[in-house]
Design a protein around this motif. Structure first.
Motif, PDB file in Angstrom:
ATOM      1  N   GLU A  41      -1.252   8.365  11.350  1.00 24.64           N
ATOM      2  CA  GLU A  41      -0.944   8.596  10.370  1.00 24.64           C
ATOM      3  C   GLU A  41       0.357   8.222   9.244  1.00 24.64           C
ATOM      4  OE1 GLU A  41      -4.083  10.350   8.660  1.00 24.64           O
ATOM      5  OE2 GLU A  41      -5.783  10.305   9.638  1.00 24.64           O
ATOM      6  N   SER A  42       0.805   8.606  10.593  1.00 24.52           N
ATOM      7  CA  SER A  42       2.799   9.166   9.466  1.00 24.52           C
ATOM      8  C   SER A  42       3.458   7.593  10.025  1.00 24.52           C
ATOM      9  CB  SER A  42       3.273  10.421  10.125  1.00 24.52           C
ATOM     10  OG  SER A  42       2.903  10.143  11.259  1.00 24.52           O
ATOM     11  N   VAL A  43       4.873   8.418   9.212  1.00 29.41           N
ATOM     12  CA  VAL A  43       5.299   6.934   9.747  1.00 29.41           C
ATOM     13  C   VAL A  43       6.329   7.543  11.383  1.00 29.41           C
ATOM     14  CG1 VAL A  43       8.538   6.651   9.147  1.00 29.41           C
ATOM     15  CG2 VAL A  43       6.324   6.797   7.186  1.00 29.41           C
ATOM     16  N   VAL A  44       6.487   6.578  11.299  1.00 33.60           N
ATOM     17  CA  VAL A  44       6.891   6.449  13.232  1.00 33.60           C
ATOM     18  C   VAL A  44       8.655   6.343  13.383  1.00 33.60           C
ATOM     19  CG1 VAL A  44       6.374   5.969  15.761  1.00 33.60           C
ATOM     20  CG2 VAL A  44       3.943   6.485  14.260  1.00 33.60           C
ATOM     21  N   LEU A  74       6.090  12.828   9.353  1.00 32.08           N
ATOM     22  CA  LEU A  74       6.827  11.701  10.155  1.00 32.08           C
ATOM     23  C   LEU A  74       7.096  11.889  11.453  1.00 32.08           C
ATOM     24  CD1 LEU A  74       9.592   9.355   9.786  1.00 32.08           C
ATOM     25  CD2 LEU A  74      10.747  12.026   9.949  1.00 32.08           C
ATOM     26  N   SER A  75       6.942  11.129  12.493  1.00 35.05           N
ATOM     27  CA  SER A  75       7.009  11.134  14.201  1.00 35.05           C
ATOM     28  C   SER A  75       7.838  11.050  14.785  1.00 35.05           C
ATOM     29  CB  SER A  75       5.492  10.568  14.181  1.00 35.05           C
ATOM     30  OG  SER A  75       4.758  11.571  13.815  1.00 35.05           O
ATOM     31  N   PHE A 186      13.690   1.909  15.583  1.00 39.20           N
ATOM     32  CA  PHE A 186      12.547   1.361  14.950  1.00 39.20           C
ATOM     33  C   PHE A 186      11.457   2.519  14.060  1.00 39.20           C
ATOM     34  CE2 PHE A 186      14.407  -0.687  18.397  1.00 39.20           C
ATOM     35  CZ  PHE A 186      13.727  -2.299  18.332  1.00 39.20           C
ATOM     36  N   VAL A 187      11.512   1.728  12.944  1.00 39.58           N
ATOM     37  CA  VAL A 187      10.906   2.472  11.805  1.00 39.58           C
ATOM     38  C   VAL A 187       9.598   1.774  12.011  1.00 39.58           C
ATOM     39  CG1 VAL A 187       9.986   3.952   9.199  1.00 39.58           C
ATOM     40  CG2 VAL A 187      12.259   4.134  10.694  1.00 39.58           C
ATOM     41  N   ASN A 188       8.223   2.528  12.427  1.00 37.69           N
ATOM     42  CA  ASN A 188       7.049   1.746  11.975  1.00 37.69           C
ATOM     43  C   ASN A 188       6.925   0.779  12.760  1.00 37.69           C
ATOM     44  OD1 ASN A 188       5.709   3.455  10.826  1.00 37.69           O
ATOM     45  ND2 ASN A 188       5.442   2.748   9.087  1.00 37.69           N
ATOM     46  N   VAL A 206      12.542   7.097   4.675  1.00 40.14           N
ATOM     47  CA  VAL A 206      11.207   7.435   4.722  1.00 40.14           C
ATOM     48  C   VAL A 206      10.939   8.111   3.607  1.00 40.14           C
ATOM     49  CG1 VAL A 206       9.814   9.670   5.707  1.00 40.14           C
ATOM     50  CG2 VAL A 206      11.928   8.641   6.878  1.00 40.14           C
ATOM     51  N   ASP A 207      11.611   8.234   2.581  1.00 41.90           N
ATOM     52  CA  ASP A 207      10.799   8.641   1.532  1.00 41.90           C
ATOM     53  C   ASP A 207       9.682   7.608   0.546  1.00 41.90           C
ATOM     54  OD1 ASP A 207      10.940  11.359   0.957  1.00 41.90           O
ATOM     55  OD2 ASP A 207      12.774  10.581  -0.070  1.00 41.90           O
TER      56      ASP A 207
END
Length: 215
Positions: A41-44, A74-75, A186-188, A206-207
């Motif tokens: 569920e977090s931003v990866v 945040l993961s 990479f973000v998500n 991220v915010d």
């Protein structure tokens, strides 16, 4: 003028690459950083890092500050990516896989140890050193994170084909994602065009994503 023989070789290589299947690991590649309770569920963030790369080293602190700030929202998954022009990088990445096999909680402490001492493993200082000496030195370093009780097992890890395969898969996984240098993020699942990210830049990325998730 095009060389017919060269064209045939290129066609053969393309055909072989299309038909060949990259090895599929039993588990997804990479080391999850302090697996959060909201995993999924977090931003990866996926980070492709080379333990002997100074740019990877410099990117680690601001990323870690962001992880501490966001906590479980945040993961992070780190994929070790040994750059071929860093002569000792593959051995360092293999050390991380050995550490993960023996004591998974020691992976990130060992990565940070490599960042702190990486200059001793640069190409020039180790030019005249045999590989066995480099392995012995990295093992000595690793045992401060993994634990002295794993001394024999860690040395044996370099003769274990599974750790060699794991390090190779890490590299091939990065290549399959289009990674050509470190650090790469990479973000998500989406690549970031900028790899030079300070703490404030991570916050600006991220915010908004967390705000959207909350909404």
């Amino acid at each position: 003028m095009t060389n017919p023989s060269l064209c045939l070789v290129m066609l053969f290589l393309c055909f072989s690459l299309c038909r060949s299947q990259l090895p599929i690991p039993a588990k997804i590649d990479g080391f999850v950083y302090k697996k959060p309770t909201v995993w999924g569920e977090s931003v990866v963030v996926e980070a492709f890092l080379d333990p002997v790369c100074p740019d990877s080293r410099d990117s680690w602190l601001p990323l870690k500050q962001a992880l501490d700030y966001y906590s479980g929202r945040l993961s992070l998954v780190v994929h070790p990516f040994p750059l071929p022009y860093h002569s000792n990088s593959f051995t360092a990445c293999r050390s991380l896989h050995i550490a993960n096999k023996l004591n998974s909680s020691s992976v990130y402490p060992l990565l940070e140890l490599f960042f702190k001492t990486q200059e001793k493993y640069y190409n020039a200082p180790t030019y005249g050193m045999p590989r066995a000496s480099i392995v012995a030195d990295m093992t000595k370093l690793a045992l401060t994170a993994v634990g002295e009780s794993f001394s024999t097992a860690f040395y044996s890890g370099f003769n274990d084909s599974s750790t060699d395969q794991a390090a190779r898969i890490s590299f091939k996984y990065g290549c399959s994602r289009g990674v050509a240098g470190t650090p790469s993020f990479f973000v998500n699942g989406m690549p970031l065009s900028n790899s030079t990210l300070d703490y404030n830049k991570w916050r600006s990325i991220v915010d908004p994503l967390l705000s959207k998730n909350k909404n």
